[in-house]
Design an enzyme around this catalytic site. Sequence first.
Site, PDB file in Angstrom:
ATOM      1  N   TYR A 145      79.716 -42.581 -21.248  1.00  0.00           N
ATOM      2  CA  TYR A 145      78.629 -43.455 -21.713  1.00  0.00           C
ATOM      3  C   TYR A 145      78.034 -44.244 -20.551  1.00  0.00           C
ATOM      4  O   TYR A 145      76.827 -44.229 -20.329  1.00  0.00           O
ATOM      5  CB  TYR A 145      79.164 -44.402 -22.797  1.00  0.00           C
ATOM      6  N   SER A 189      81.874 -55.693 -36.247  1.00  0.00           N
ATOM      7  CA  SER A 189      82.111 -54.939 -37.482  1.00  0.00           C
ATOM      8  C   SER A 189      83.610 -54.851 -37.791  1.00  0.00           C
ATOM      9  O   SER A 189      84.022 -55.007 -38.943  1.00  0.00           O
ATOM     10  CB  SER A 189      81.494 -53.539 -37.389  1.00  0.00           C
TER      11      SER A 189
END
Length: 313
Positions: A145, A189
Amino acid sequence: MKKRILVTGGAGFLGSHLCKRLLSEGHDIICADNFFTGAKENIASLLNNPYFELLRHDVTFPLYVEVDEIYNLACPASPVHYQFDPVQTTKTSVVGAVNMLGLAKRTKAKILQASTSEVYGDPEVHPQPESYRGAVNPIGIRACYDEGKRCAETLFFDYYRQHNVNIKVMRIFNTYGPNMNPNDGRVVSNFIVQALKDVDITMFGDGKQTRSFCYVDDLIDGMIKLMNSRDGFTGPVNIGNPVEFSMLELAELIIKLTGSQSKLVFQPLPQDDPLQRQPIIELAKKELDWEPRIKLEEGLIKTIEYFKGIIHA
């Protein structure tokens, strides 16, 4: 003026909010998503709009459409998802950038790259200005990433210099809000889902590592302002909230707001996980007249309401 706008990754967390905002401003939207991390639920309310078009498409393959602007958001952005298939993650960032830049070159469209604060790696400079070049491990588990996004920025600036493509590059810092994937492994989250279920909250490391959290509406404001900024202003520009919180402070606030009975459990810090992440946003203030307005508690209340709806549905 009505513009024809392509949003790649348009069914994802940020992409779905961007599509809604651009539609509300009267534009014609093409949303491209391969649904690896995006969800149809995020854009279900838009499907009947005659100015919204959904394409199931992977950006590692060329896309032939006629557009005025491109927002390139396609890429899994949480460690759980981008480490699941790291080769595909790198291809999405690099080959996807080549394909979207090629489309921008052909159509003479303006193109915005959703880059990331991950280009700074585990920073040795704190907080991070755009001029900081980063400290990234190129062979670590996060490199697919981090280095993929760094290479995408390289490609954007080479297309700008070599082919005169009109580019905008934004470096996104931690963002949260409705439409987050409950299983994406991100700290906001994770903590909210665990708190709502009254299970132990997983804290990596000692909880003293810090992040800066930007509510999604503020982030989308910054993204659109960057796309509409003066010609010649390419960025990269940091878009994020400069107010810093430790993981312990975040967990305690979420427990308070949810009225949870959850307890904290501590686990080892994952490899290459940055200890600090905080943007300097002076460039965004100066060039875009942008800074975040929604405080963490206000944004968390809205996000908790969203997660209550999907957990108890």
